[in-house]
Scaffold this active site. Structure first.
Site, PDB file in Angstrom:
ATOM      1  N   HIS A   1       1.029  -5.346  -5.947  1.00  0.00           N
ATOM      2  CA  HIS A   1       1.083  -3.995  -6.507  1.00  0.00           C
ATOM      3  C   HIS A   1       2.536  -3.646  -6.852  1.00  0.00           C
ATOM      4  CE1 HIS A   1      -3.012  -3.611  -5.556  1.00  0.00           C
ATOM      5  NE2 HIS A   1      -2.978  -2.751  -4.560  1.00  0.00           N
TER       6      HIS A   1
ATOM      7  N   CYS B   1      -3.132   0.057   0.544  1.00  0.00           N
ATOM      8  CA  CYS B   1      -2.200  -1.009   0.163  1.00  0.00           C
ATOM      9  C   CYS B   1      -1.024  -0.509  -0.669  1.00  0.00           C
ATOM     10  CB  CYS B   1      -2.947  -2.127  -0.561  1.00  0.00           C
ATOM     11  SG  CYS B   1      -4.096  -1.582  -1.837  1.00  0.00           S
TER      12      CYS B   1
END
Length: 373
Positions: A261, A159
């Site tokens: 993120h 990710c």
């Protein structure tokens, strides 16, 4: 609404349907213009139950009616024989053997798991970056015993890797090779799955270690941004950016954010003098991946959205922009050590997971890698 080339609905199955990534697959696929959820797979504990009874639903929207009363099956290929595409949200502990069995059954697997990312014939695809790597699939099929007609495995990336390689690709396209890159991640707790990091470890805290994460980012970047080379023996290989060596150093941290993120990135270009911050901003805004130009229905309008505000992007404000399918970049400025530095935000459960697999499948359909009969 975009239509697939044959105008037919495409039956898909989901492995790991009760998990965090599986739930995101269901949320996205329940409203997809091409793909119809046909079979759900999970562990033997869930098999035989309706989906509503088998799942501990953790999405912000209700369970889609199309799957609520669907019976969950074990993850065996015979249950999925009518499916054209299989999406895998399986944990790495289970994914290896199951995905291999599905490929051997001549089924097309789009996986979020890490198990086959390092396989020399499996493409590791970030759909807004390197869809050209789908070209290795005929070789992957031919190398199986017996050779396959339809089956293959495509993986999407970690990710965090996914989020920052999109602007890196835009910059290499505009200004040529990047020589070195420093990336520091601030990764959301949802990246650890459910139930994730214990509350006493993450509340009022930053954990400066995520097992295996830094190595994954450093290695995956080279496979994704590199090309495919023809060997003397006729076997294609991923060149790992070898023609223009790229050094990557990653430092990964878990932070008390639910989704999204954030990555602080610094890069040095081979080109001298390097581009200015304004030239970099313009290149990021102009970046158009092939997935946009050929009409994948799940691609965002902006692969990269560039913020002008000095305090953006921020996870709470920007993670759901474009349903999390693109990335946000801000604070583009000169770096006194390398050349340019900037901040990237990527929704780790969307473009960092299920959304990438779905766009990869759309690309495979549009490029004829997956045949719709």
């Amino acid at each position: 609404m975009s239509r697939n080339p044959d105008g037919k609905q495409i039956k898909v199955g989901i492995l790991g349907a009760t998990g965090t990534v599986g739930q995101r697959f269901i949320t996205l696929l329940s409203k997809h213009p091409w793909f119809t959820i046909h079979v759900l797979g999970a562990s033997s504990r869930s098999a035989g139950k309706t989906y509503a009874k088998a799942v501990m639903w953790k999405q912000t929207t209700p369970i889609p009616p199309v799957v609520r009363d669907m019976i969950v099956h074990e993850c065996r290929p015979d249950h999925f024989a009518e499916c054209v595409i299989i999406f895998s949200g399986l944990d790495a502990d289970a994914a290896g053997e199951i995905e291999s069995a599905f490929r051997s059954a001549d089924l097309a697997i789009f996986s979020n798991a890490k198990n086959y990312r390092r396989d020399s014939s499996v493409p590791l695809i970030v759909p807004l970056v390197n869809d050209s790597h789908l070209s290795i699939i005929p070789q992957q099929r031919a190398l199986q015993n017996p050779p396959l007609k339809k089956g293959f495995i495509v993986t999407n990336a970690n990710c965090s890797t996914t989020g920052y390689v999109i602007p890196l690709r835009a910059l290499e396209r505009a200004f040529g090779p990047i020589e070195s890159c420093l990336v520091t991640t601030m990764q959301a707790i949802s990246g650890a799955g459910y139930p994730g990091v214990p509350s006493l470890d993450i509340i009022d805290n930053v954990v400066p270690y995520i097992g295996g994460e830094e190595e994954k980012i450093e290695w995956e970047t080279l496979k994704i941004l590199g090309g495919i080379a023809d060997g003397d023996d006729g076997i294609k290989t991923f060149d790992m950016h070898a023609r223009h060596p790229l050094r990557v150093s990653a430092s990964c941290n878990r932070v008390p954010v639910i989704d999204g993120h954030t990555m602080c990135v610094s890069v040095r270009f081979q080109q001298r003098p390097p581009p200015s911050p304004q030239q970099v901003r313009e290149a990021l805004v102009a970046y158009t991946p092939e997935a946009q130009s050929i009409g994948c229905p799940s691609v965002p309008v902006h692969a990269i959205f560039v913020h002008e505000e000095p305090d953006r992007p921020q996870p709470r404000l920007d993670r759901y922009y474009q349903d999390g399918a693109g990335v946000s970049v801000g604070r583009v400025r000169q770096c006194p050590v390398l050349d340019i530095k900037f901040v990237v935000l990527a929704n780790n459960v969307s473009i960092g997971a299920a959304t990438s697999s779905i766009i990869n499948a759309e690309l495979a359909v549009l490029k004829g890698v997956v045949k719709v009969e």
